[in-house]
Design an enzyme around this catalytic site. Structure first.
Site, PDB file in Angstrom:
ATOM      1  N   ASP A  50      -3.653   2.402  -4.722  1.00 53.38           N
ATOM      2  CA  ASP A  50      -2.306   2.258  -4.159  1.00 53.38           C
ATOM      3  C   ASP A  50      -1.723   0.862  -4.335  1.00 53.38           C
ATOM      4  O   ASP A  50      -2.481  -0.095  -4.436  1.00 53.38           O
ATOM      5  CB  ASP A  50      -2.320   2.645  -2.667  1.00 53.38           C
ATOM      6  CG  ASP A  50      -3.242   1.779  -1.797  1.00 53.38           C
ATOM      7  OD1 ASP A  50      -4.393   1.557  -2.188  1.00 53.38           O
ATOM      8  OD2 ASP A  50      -2.772   1.338  -0.735  1.00 53.38           O
ATOM      9  N   HIS A  87       0.836  -1.196   0.000  1.00 54.74           N
ATOM     10  CA  HIS A  87       0.000   0.000   0.000  1.00 54.74           C
ATOM     11  C   HIS A  87       0.873   1.250   0.000  1.00 54.74           C
ATOM     12  O   HIS A  87       2.030   1.190   0.393  1.00 54.74           O
ATOM     13  CB  HIS A  87      -0.807   0.095   1.303  1.00 54.74           C
ATOM     14  CG  HIS A  87      -1.659  -1.082   1.624  1.00 54.74           C
ATOM     15  ND1 HIS A  87      -3.012  -1.081   1.430  1.00 54.74           N
ATOM     16  CD2 HIS A  87      -1.353  -2.299   2.155  1.00 54.74           C
ATOM     17  CE1 HIS A  87      -3.526  -2.243   1.841  1.00 54.74           C
ATOM     18  NE2 HIS A  87      -2.537  -2.996   2.272  1.00 54.74           N
ATOM     19  N   TYR A  88       0.292   2.386  -0.354  1.00 57.91           N
ATOM     20  CA  TYR A  88       0.861   3.643   0.134  1.00 57.91           C
ATOM     21  C   TYR A  88      -0.045   4.178   1.232  1.00 57.91           C
ATOM     22  O   TYR A  88      -1.231   3.818   1.306  1.00 57.91           O
ATOM     23  CB  TYR A  88       1.123   4.643  -0.977  1.00 57.91           C
ATOM     24  CG  TYR A  88      -0.044   5.217  -1.758  1.00 57.91           C
ATOM     25  CD1 TYR A  88      -1.214   5.688  -1.140  1.00 57.91           C
ATOM     26  CD2 TYR A  88       0.056   5.345  -3.143  1.00 57.91           C
ATOM     27  CE1 TYR A  88      -2.247   6.248  -1.881  1.00 57.91           C
ATOM     28  CE2 TYR A  88      -0.983   5.899  -3.891  1.00 57.91           C
ATOM     29  CZ  TYR A  88      -2.125   6.346  -3.249  1.00 57.91           C
ATOM     30  OH  TYR A  88      -3.135   6.895  -3.974  1.00 57.91           O
ATOM     31  N   THR A  89       0.538   5.056   2.082  1.00 59.96           N
ATOM     32  CA  THR A  89      -0.233   5.545   3.230  1.00 59.96           C
ATOM     33  C   THR A  89      -1.294   6.553   2.807  1.00 59.96           C
ATOM     34  O   THR A  89      -2.358   6.638   3.425  1.00 59.96           O
ATOM     35  CB  THR A  89       0.700   6.188   4.267  1.00 59.96           C
ATOM     36  OG1 THR A  89       1.566   7.107   3.590  1.00 59.96           O
ATOM     37  CG2 THR A  89       1.531   5.129   4.979  1.00 59.96           C
ATOM     38  N   HIS A 146      -2.729  -3.039  -3.243  1.00 63.05           N
ATOM     39  CA  HIS A 146      -4.104  -2.857  -2.778  1.00 63.05           C
ATOM     40  C   HIS A 146      -5.052  -2.667  -3.957  1.00 63.05           C
ATOM     41  O   HIS A 146      -6.174  -3.161  -3.969  1.00 63.05           O
ATOM     42  CB  HIS A 146      -4.158  -1.639  -1.831  1.00 63.05           C
ATOM     43  CG  HIS A 146      -5.319  -1.632  -0.902  1.00 63.05           C
ATOM     44  ND1 HIS A 146      -5.570  -0.587  -0.046  1.00 63.05           N
ATOM     45  CD2 HIS A 146      -6.302  -2.550  -0.690  1.00 63.05           C
ATOM     46  CE1 HIS A 146      -6.670  -0.865   0.651  1.00 63.05           C
ATOM     47  NE2 HIS A 146      -7.130  -2.038   0.282  1.00 63.05           N
ATOM     48  N   GLU A 179       2.488  -0.834   4.622  1.00 62.11           N
ATOM     49  CA  GLU A 179       2.130   0.539   4.240  1.00 62.11           C
ATOM     50  C   GLU A 179       3.423   1.291   3.928  1.00 62.11           C
ATOM     51  O   GLU A 179       4.353   1.315   4.740  1.00 62.11           O
ATOM     52  CB  GLU A 179       1.374   1.240   5.368  1.00 62.11           C
ATOM     53  CG  GLU A 179      -0.038   0.727   5.586  1.00 62.11           C
ATOM     54  CD  GLU A 179      -1.045   1.337   4.609  1.00 62.11           C
ATOM     55  OE1 GLU A 179      -0.646   2.174   3.774  1.00 62.11           O
ATOM     56  OE2 GLU A 179      -2.235   0.954   4.678  1.00 62.11           O
TER      57      GLU A 179
HETATM   58 ZN    ZN Z   1      -4.097   0.568   0.701  1.00 60.87          ZN
END
Ligand code: ZN
Length: 207
Positions: free
Chosen positions: A122, A5-7, A112, A70
């Site tokens: 993301d 993911h990215y945050t 994600h 993340e």
């Molecule tokens: Zn995510």
């Protein structure tokens, strides 16, 4: 599974505070900051709430069967930017550690946006999946076959792992974000169809 993911928040500190807040009802096993620092928030044998409503290869509720990382980046909402080399090196090392502990096949190392294509973008098209795969994390084809016909696209995407009950452009965009990131237009042109066939062939071969 390993889900990246990215945050999607303005700063790393803000993101970590939220992931640690029980009231926020979101969490991840790890956070990787832009300078490469790694925080472990949840032990790998515990469930973290990072995937939400999700689907991959016929499985749903992926929080119960995945490790989530993340990666700090403001994301599309707050100023999406390149992932620094130090951060990517840390992500790669962390992924290799996790893969050494769990029998996760390359095709189950996903973003994600792969498992929730109608909700999530993301880690996005700036994320270097190809570089990770070159280091043994995830799956990237060495070459593309001739483009299959358009009628084959949905079935091939399903065989890779995507749910197939969403509009085709949504699915094609998600695929492009991961495996053809220089274009995310959702159009299954010849180049995109060929790449879809290449990834599907790796999956069919057991990757
Ligand atoms: Zn995510």
């Amino acid at each position: 599974m390993l889900i990246l993911h990215y945050t999607g928040m303005r700063t790393g500190a803000e993101a970590i505070a939220r992931l640690r807040d029980p009231m926020a009802k979101v969490s991840s096993h790890y956070v990787v900051e832009e300078d490469g620092r790694i925080h472990r928030l949840v032990p790998e044998d515990r469930r973290a709430a990072h995937a939400g409503v999700s689907h991959w290869r016929g499985q749903t509720a992926l929080n119960g069967r995945s490790v989530g990382i993340e990666i700090v980046n403001p994301g599309h909402e707050w100023g999406y930017r390149n992932f620094p080399a130090l951060q990517m090196a840390a992500v790669c090392d962390l992924c290799l550690d996790i893969l050494a502990r769990h029998p996760i096949p390359p095709r189950n190392v996903v973003g994600h946006s792969d498992v929730a294509p109608d909700r999530k973008q993301d880690p996005g098209e700036l994320f270097d999946w190809e570089g990770l795969a070159a280091n043994g994390v995830g799956l990237w084809p060495k070459s593309d076959p001739p483009a299959p016909p358009a009628e084959a696209v949905l079935g091939l995407l399903g065989s890779i792992g995507y749910r197939t009950d969403l509009p085709l452009p949504v699915l094609v965009t998600a695929f492009q974000r991961h495996w053809l990131p220089r274009r995310t237009d959702g159009i299954a042109d010849g180049e995109t169809r060929a790449r879809i066939a290449a990834v599907a062939a790796l999956c069919a071969a057991g990757a």
